[in-house]
Design a protein around this motif. Structure first.
Motif, short mmCIF file in Angstrom:
data_model
loop_
_atom_site.label_atom_id
_atom_site.label_comp_id
_atom_site.label_asym_id
_atom_site.label_seq_id
_atom_site.Cartn_x
_atom_site.Cartn_y
_atom_site.Cartn_z
N GLU A 135 -47.68 36.95 -41.52
CA GLU A 135 -46.65 36.99 -40.47
C GLU A 135 -47.25 37.04 -39.07
O GLU A 135 -46.56 36.78 -38.08
CB GLU A 135 -45.69 38.17 -40.72
N ASN A 188 -46.09 36.62 -48.93
CA ASN A 188 -45.19 37.62 -49.54
C ASN A 188 -45.58 37.92 -50.98
O ASN A 188 -45.66 37.01 -51.80
CB ASN A 188 -43.76 37.09 -49.56
N PRO A 214 -27.04 39.81 -50.84
CA PRO A 214 -26.87 39.43 -49.43
C PRO A 214 -28.00 38.54 -48.91
O PRO A 214 -29.05 39.02 -48.49
CB PRO A 214 -26.89 40.80 -48.73
N TYR A 216 -29.63 36.40 -46.10
CA TYR A 216 -29.52 36.32 -44.63
C TYR A 216 -29.36 34.86 -44.19
O TYR A 216 -30.09 33.98 -44.66
CB TYR A 216 -30.78 36.87 -43.95
N ARG A 223 -40.63 31.29 -48.03
CA ARG A 223 -41.77 32.18 -48.16
C ARG A 223 -42.68 31.62 -49.25
O ARG A 223 -42.23 30.92 -50.16
CB ARG A 223 -41.33 33.62 -48.53
N ASN A 258 -35.10 31.03 -49.79
CA ASN A 258 -34.46 32.23 -50.32
C ASN A 258 -33.29 31.91 -51.26
O ASN A 258 -33.06 32.63 -52.23
CB ASN A 258 -34.00 33.14 -49.17
N ARG A 304 -31.06 37.90 -39.98
CA ARG A 304 -32.01 38.82 -39.34
C ARG A 304 -32.34 38.27 -37.95
O ARG A 304 -32.62 37.07 -37.82
CB ARG A 304 -33.27 38.85 -40.21
N HIS A 307 -35.50 35.70 -37.22
CA HIS A 307 -35.92 35.44 -38.61
C HIS A 307 -36.89 34.25 -38.66
O HIS A 307 -36.49 33.10 -38.41
CB HIS A 307 -34.66 35.14 -39.42
N TYR A 364 -27.17 46.85 -43.98
CA TYR A 364 -26.20 45.87 -44.49
C TYR A 364 -24.78 46.16 -44.03
O TYR A 364 -23.95 45.25 -44.04
CB TYR A 364 -26.26 45.80 -46.03
P1 TYD Z 1 -38.63 40.49 -47.21
O1 TYD Z 1 -38.78 40.80 -48.67
O2 TYD Z 1 -38.03 41.54 -46.33
O3 TYD Z 1 -40.06 40.05 -46.68
P2 TYD Z 1 -40.48 39.39 -45.24
O4 TYD Z 1 -39.40 39.59 -44.28
O5 TYD Z 1 -41.70 40.18 -44.92
O6 TYD Z 1 -40.77 37.94 -45.53
O7 TYD Z 1 -37.74 39.19 -47.05
C1 TYD Z 1 -38.11 37.96 -47.65
C2 TYD Z 1 -37.11 36.91 -47.21
O8 TYD Z 1 -35.83 37.25 -47.73
C3 TYD Z 1 -36.94 36.85 -45.71
O9 TYD Z 1 -36.72 35.48 -45.34
C4 TYD Z 1 -35.66 37.64 -45.45
C5 TYD Z 1 -34.84 37.40 -46.70
N1 TYD Z 1 -33.94 38.49 -47.12
C6 TYD Z 1 -32.58 38.22 -47.37
O10 TYD Z 1 -32.12 37.08 -47.27
N2 TYD Z 1 -31.77 39.26 -47.76
C7 TYD Z 1 -32.24 40.52 -47.90
O11 TYD Z 1 -31.44 41.43 -48.24
C8 TYD Z 1 -33.63 40.79 -47.66
C9 TYD Z 1 -34.20 42.17 -47.79
C10 TYD Z 1 -34.44 39.74 -47.27
#
Ligand code: TYD
Ligand code: NAD
Length: 371
Positions: A135, A188, A214, A216, A223, A258, A304, A307, A364
């Motif tokens: 990251e 990741n 959920p 995002y 990833r 995702n 996020r 993001h 959330y």
């Molecule tokens: P995360 O596991 O938090 O790792 P990072 O942000 O370090 O990559 O998240 C992985 C991906 O999943 C990231 O693109 C954000 C997404 N995500 C969601 O869509 N929903 C969620 O509830 C979470 C925790 C992450």
């Protein structure tokens, strides 16, 4: 006897590394230091602590007197530094702890290790492995080439910025003081013992409990998924055989968006319920218990902030220089991970009470369903 200090050894990757280290180098003395934050869990280490094969210290890497005492007692020749605040969403809502541990804590640990190795004359033979993240390189567009070790640093979240700052400190210690350090930047991780705040365990547990999944934004973020066992094997290769002063990228070679990851989790859980109908009694709220698909739980929620769109790792230096390659395919690793969470219900139920519930409400509660 070679002696290793593993910081953050009660966290997700740390616990896996402790077990991998015991298996790969059973003669080494292993000492774990961990501040036992919300992210820590010592249960998998208890058998090793009880039979004396590792020593566990509940303490902060930012406590110089503690770290100095540990160096005096154990004459570490290796430090594997994993202790950190690691969750991007938490860094957005409360960044201060990230600067405290990831930046100032890393600085304190570097200082203590340098002083100890200077005093003991071990500076030429010792090794300090700083475990960092992809990251720090920022976000890639869909067609951009994967990150290499010379990609520029462009962190976007407070978490990534704090890890970038720690990487810069490690490099400064290498160049200025001759610190025998190495840096790894990995993608990741997923696998056993991951805290249920992160994407894959969160979705597995929510699906089993019949809660919304959920995703995002529109779920197109990509990833590069690395199985934690491959990561730990690579970390041992780097600390033992890597060249000090160098950086090595570690990636899984498994880029997925995702949407696809969550869909695959749903399909894997559905298949488990078909193969073992008794799961329906243990998890009656899971749609698969009544023959429906967990996919019905998928919902898209407010994105996020900041993001990052895509991470991808070019791990060719690791393969070329050290012959170290990842071998766990994503479908296989994900199925293994789903089975691990099915088999370790007590482990995650202990975590998903108390502080975790407050976090879920905070992260959330405000996110509207987008569609
Ligand atoms: P995360 O596991 O938090 O790792 P990072 O942000 O370090 O990559 O998240 C992985 C991906 O999943 C990231 O693109 C954000 C997404 N995500 C969601 O869509 N929903 C969620 O509830 C979470 C925790 C992450
Ligand atoms: P984690 O959050 O599961 O565990 C971190 C551990 O560090 C916890 O046990 C916590 O108690 C401990 N810790 C926190 N502050 C401390 C302090 N001041 N002193 C001592 N211990 C402290 O994190 P993880 O996923 O196991 O990540 C380990 C390392 O790998 C981190 O440095 C992280 O930045 C890096 N990393 C993780 C991933 C991933 O996907 N999980 C990816 C890339 C890099």
């Amino acid at each position: 006897m070679p002696s290793v200090l593993i910081t953050g050894g009660a966290g997700f990757i740390g616990q896996n590394l402790v077990h991998a280290w015991r298996a790969a180098r059973p003669e080494d003395r292993v000492v774990v230091v961990d501040a036992m934050t919300y992210a820590a869990n010592i249960r998998s280490l208890e058998p090793l602590i009880n039979d004396g094969s590792i020593q566990f210290v509940n303490g902060d890497i930012g406590d110089p007197a503690l770290i100095q005492r540990l160096f005096e007692e154990h004459a570490f020749t290796r430090v594997a530094h994993l202790a950190a605040e690691s969750h991007v969403d938490r860094s957005i809502s409360d960044p201060e702890a990230f600067l405290q541990t990831n930046v100032l804590g890393t600085f304190a640990l570097l200082n203590a290790a340098l002083a100890a190795w200077r005093t003991s004359g071990l500076l030429d033979s010792a090794r300090f492995l700083h475990v960092s993240t992809d990251e720090v390189y920022g976000s890639l567009g869909p067609a951009d080439p994967a990150f290499t070790e010379s990609s520029p640093y462009r962190p976007t979240s407070p978490y990534a910025a704090s890890k970038a700052a720690s990487d810069h400190l490690v490099r400064a210690f290498i160049v200025t003081y001759g610190m025998p350090a190495l840096i790894t930047n990995c993608s990741n991780n997923y696998g056993a013992y991951q805290h249920p705040e992160k994407l894959i365990p969160l979705m597995i547990i929510h699906a089993l409990e019949g809660k919304r999944l959920p995703i995002y934004g529109d779920g197109s973020n990509v990833r590069d998924w690395l199985h934690v066992s491959d990561h730990c094997a690579a970390l041992i290769d780097v600390i033992e055989r890597g060249r000090t002063g160098e950086t090595y990228n570690i990636g899984g070679g498994n880029e997925r968006n995702n949407r696809d990851v969550v869909g695959l989790i749903c399909d894997t859980i559905d298949a488990c319920f078909v193969a073992s109908p008794a799961l329906g009694q243990r998890f009656p709220s899971c749609p698969a218990a009544s023959g429906a698909s967990c996919r019905t739980l998928i919902g898209y929620v407010t994105d996020r902030p900041g993001h990052d769109h895509r991470y991808a790792i070019d791990a060719s230096k690791l393969a070329t220089d050290l012959g170290s390659r990842c071998s766990v395919g994503f479908e296989h690793g994900l199925a293994q991970t789903v089975h691990w969470y099915l088999d370790h219900e007590t482990w995650w139920r202990d975590i998903t009470s108390g502080e975790y519930k407050a976090w879920i409400e905070k992260n959330y509660g405000f996110r509207a369903a987008v569609y």
